[in-house]
Design an enzyme around this catalytic site. Structure first.
Site, short mmCIF file in Angstrom:
data_model
loop_
_atom_site.label_atom_id
_atom_site.label_comp_id
_atom_site.label_asym_id
_atom_site.label_seq_id
_atom_site.Cartn_x
_atom_site.Cartn_y
_atom_site.Cartn_z
N GLY A 60 41.37 46.82 36.86
CA GLY A 60 40.72 46.63 35.53
C GLY A 60 39.26 46.23 35.52
CB CYS A 86 37.19 46.17 45.29
SG CYS A 86 37.40 47.66 44.38
CB SER A 136 36.62 55.00 38.57
OG SER A 136 37.10 53.81 37.63
CG HIS A 176 39.60 48.59 49.36
ND1 HIS A 176 40.29 47.57 48.87
CD2 HIS A 176 39.13 49.28 48.26
CE1 HIS A 176 40.49 47.68 47.55
NE2 HIS A 176 39.91 48.79 47.18
CD GLU A 178 40.70 45.44 51.77
OE1 GLU A 178 40.99 45.86 50.63
OE2 GLU A 178 39.45 45.08 51.91
#
EC number: 4.1.3.27
Length: 752
Positions: A60, A86, A136, A176, A178
């Site tokens: 979202g 992120c 995105s 990311h 991780e």
């Protein structure tokens, strides 16, 4: 031992972050974004339990789907270290006023190489980390808040992969770390958990991020990679590709460009430094800038030559033309068009190629396409390369503008012998503007004999005045000029000049044409005529012999020797025909004009030499370009039909004929047929104005055709301001030639 609060934005990757934090001693405590309150978090901090916060990835948009995350960030900044991943990065950027929008590419489970600045959470990590991306959306460089700086980007596309707060211990990454497919993730987490408190510097100095107010020193390169993976690096890489492609095209190969230069196919130069220092006011370097990486589109449809003429006529000393195509939407053709557009001005601005010049080939390009100088950016060049490019540019006659952003770069610029140095107030790594940059660099200059210019962020007279008081000689202004509703007025206001005003002309000069004898010449001179015309067109009724023309010329030159000229310094802001009419008006009078029609250039040149003509009038279909080869000023006749159609060439084209004569469309073409054309057509042409003046500077013309002592006053009134000379022949004649009373009456009617 305190713990790391890990806010879970409902994402499975949260547990990978948990594992990484746990493995490096971060003691993570996980809670979902809607299962904890800010008050509870404040309590943990007050109890001394909470040492750092991590905001996890999540689906979202940060404004609608991040729960308590944004409030936690706002509360925690300046108190303790915060890391966003992120969605966490998007929360930080959005909270501080940046824009989160489409990243230009969709990456789900894909890897990219990430280049970074090697400090903060990237301390001691290798360059070009393979990283996993699931997003995105991304932070937009154009809207990035000034309190944030870019720390990492993707190598291939330059999408922002990391940001850092300039004051507080707040870091964020878009990718990311991780993920099991990402490199350096645990090293990044280990760096993060070592951070203490809420601000950089002090006990966080180990990671290399400067505290607020400290000068950030240039970073060393790591494994050959640029230390700052910013928009500057992207541009650098793209320009290298652009040049490589250009060199492969046969027409623009290095060999062909070099040959063109050896054939003098490039326009002639003016001295850039001299043009700057000879300006009687603060030198304005006016920039043509359609777009930029920081602002996006500014004026994407702008015409470069049209904008250049506005700048030049308003008094710009230099026109900076951005030729970088990808981010700035410029081209070399823009620069050539600009150079051609200002070529006819008496004291034209110098042309600067504003680009990321990286090779001698780009300097050759600049020279071929009309530049007088090029920009060399210290931040983009190794010291040896900077020296080589500087010396090469100077060898072509182009003193470069050398751009610096700090005292260290200034030292490099001075070391190579730079004479004109520009201080960019915009940091090219993150495109943030600091208007005090010029002042700091100027202080380090210690009075050295260089021309110092301020290069970015200038938008007002107050900005300019501040720098002028510090000794700055020139200012570069781009975006503010491109957005100005009245470009000329705004440019002049920047340097404290009044708006341009058209200076009312005195009454028009008088040309008596069709002089056939010394007697005609004597009465015209006695009556006060400014120009005398002799017809040298075989087969026309007023054509005279070369010997008679020589006798008339001797009489005219004798009269001229007894008159005086008016000193005239061409205005920096006057266009071609205005300048030429002013120059002709200032000369000793009277002037002898030889009238030709469809004769050879060699015949015209011979007549000029044999007779001693002061001007030549081309009365037929001769090419306007002949004016370049005729050694005296040229009057070109344009014929106006009753319907207002103009024939004879490009009437407003500057740089060739010095004067425009409007006549009726006659049969013989020799003039003196006593035919007039509707004078409102002359008014329309005059009011169309000089090229680039937008009608504010009337087009000076010589009005001819059917004029008499009785109607010349009405003709001048109807044609309006811009008639700088009137031409009469048959209107002052009788059966035996010129009539004294008519000539005197005509002159009196003109002068009042």
């Amino acid at each position: 031992m305190g713990f790391t609060l890990l806010i879970d934005n409902y994402d499975s990757f949260t547990w990978n972050i948990y594992a990484d934090l746990a493995s490096v001693g971060g003691n993570p405590y996980v809670v979902r974004n809607d299962k904890i309150t800010l008050k509870e978090i404040e309590g943990m901090f007050s109890d001394g339990e909470l040492e750092r916060i991590v905001i996890s990835p999540g689906p979202g948009h940060p404004r609608t789907d991040s729960g308590v995350s944004r409030d936690v960030i706002a509360w925690g900044m300046g108190k303790l270290p915060i890391l966003g991943v992120c969605m966490g990065l998007e929360c930080i950027v959005d909270l501080l006023g940046g824009e989160i929008a489409y990243a230009g590419e969709i990456k789900h489970g894909k890897t990219s190489l990430v280049q970074h600045d090697s400090i903060g959470v990237f301390h001691n990590l290798p360059q070009f980390l393979s990283s996993t991306r699931y997003h995105s959306l991304s932070a937009q460089i154009q809207s990035l808040p000034s309190v944030l700086q870019v720390t990492s980007t993707t190598k291939e596309s330059g999408v922002i992969m990391g940001v850092r707060h300039r004051t507080y211990t707040v870091e964020a990454v878009q990718y990311h770390p991780e993920s099991c497919m990402s490199e350096g993730g645990r090293g990044l987490m280990a760096n993060f958990i070592q951070m203490k408190g809420g601000k950089w510097g002090g006990e966080n100095a180990w990671c290399g991020v400067p505290a607020e107010g400290e000068e950030e020193q240039p970073k060393a390169k790591t494994n050959g990679a640029p230390s700052l993976p910013t928009i500057l690096n992207r541009i650098h890489a793209q320009r290298l590709l652009d040049v490589e492609q250009a060199e492969k095209v046969p027409a623009t190969s290095p060999a062909n460009v070099s040959t063109s230069l050896s054939l003098y196919a490039s326009p002639p130069l003016i001295n850039f430094r001299d043009r700057m220092v000879s300006t009687p006011h603060t030198a304005v370097m006016a920039e043509i800038k359609r777009a930029s990486p920081s602002k996006g589109d500014i004026a994407p449809t702008a015409s470069a030559p049209e904008q250049a003429l506005k700048y030049a006529l308003a008094g710009a000393s230099v026109i900076s033309v951005l030729t970088e195509p990808t981010w700035f939407k410029g081209s070399l053709l823009d620069m050539l068009a600009v150079r051609n557009a200002v070529d006819s001005l008496p004291n034209r601005p110098a042309i600067l190629r504003k680009d990321f010049v990286l090779s001698k080939y780009m300097i050759d390009e600049a020279r071929l396409y009309g530049a007088d100088t090029v920009l060399l950016i210290v931040a983009m060049l190794e010291p040896q390369q900077l020296k080589e490019l500087y010396d090469y540019s100077v060898s072509l006659g182009m003193e470069p503008l050398v751009e610096v952003n700090n005292p260290t770069e200034l030292s490099l610029a001075l070391e190579i012998g730079s004479k004109v140095i520009g201080v960019n107030n915009r940091n090219l790594h993150d495109f943030n503007v600091d208007m005090s940059t010029t002042s700091r660099v100027n202080a380090a200059l210690n009075g050295r004999d260089v021309v110092l210019c301020a290069l970015s962020g200038i938008s007002s007279h107050e900005d300019v005045e501040k720098y002028v008081k510090e000794g700055v000689k020139g200012v570069l202004v781009g975006e503010a000029l491109m957005r100005a509703s009245d470009t000329k007025a705004f440019l002049r206001s920047l340097i404290g000049l009044p708006p341009l005003e058209v200076v009312p002309k005195s009454r028009p000069l008088v040309k008596i044409c069709g002089i056939r004898s010394t007697d005609d010449a004597k009465l015209a001179i006695s009556a006060g005529a400014d120009l005398l015309g002799v017809i040298l067109v075989p087969g026309t009724k007023r054509c005279i012999s070369t010997s008679t023309a020589r006798e008339i010329s001797a009489l005219v030159q004798s009269a001229r020797s007894q008159s005086s000229s008016k000193p005239l310094e061409p205005s920096l802001s006057s266009p071609w025909f205005t300048t030429q009419s002013d120059l002709l008006s200032s000369r000793r009078k009277p002037l002898l004009v030889g009238v030709f029609q469809n004769q050879s250039l060699s015949d015209i040149l011979s007549a000029v030499e044999e007779i001693g003509l002061n001007l030549v009038q081309l009365h037929g279909d001769e090419p306007q370009a002949w004016a370049k080869f005729i050694p005296v000023p040229v009057v070109k006749v344009f014929r106006v039909s009753p319907e207002g159609i103009v024939r004879g060439g490009e009437i407003r084209r500057p740089g060739l004929n010095q004067a425009i004569l409007l006549d009726a469309g006659g049969v013989s073409g020799g003039g003196g047929e006593g035919k007039a054309f509707p004078w409102e057509h002359a008014k329309r042409l005059i009011q169309s104005g000089e090229v680039g003046s937008e009608g504010h500077m009337p087009l000076p013309v010589i009005l001819a055709g059917g004029l008499t002592p009785e109607n010349v006053g009405q003709a001048i009134e109807q044609a309006g301001e811009g008639v700088w000379c009137v031409d009469v022949s048959s209107g002052v004649e009788g059966e035996g030639g010129k009539v004294k009373e008519k000539v005197e009456a005509f002159v009196k009617a003109v002068r009042g």
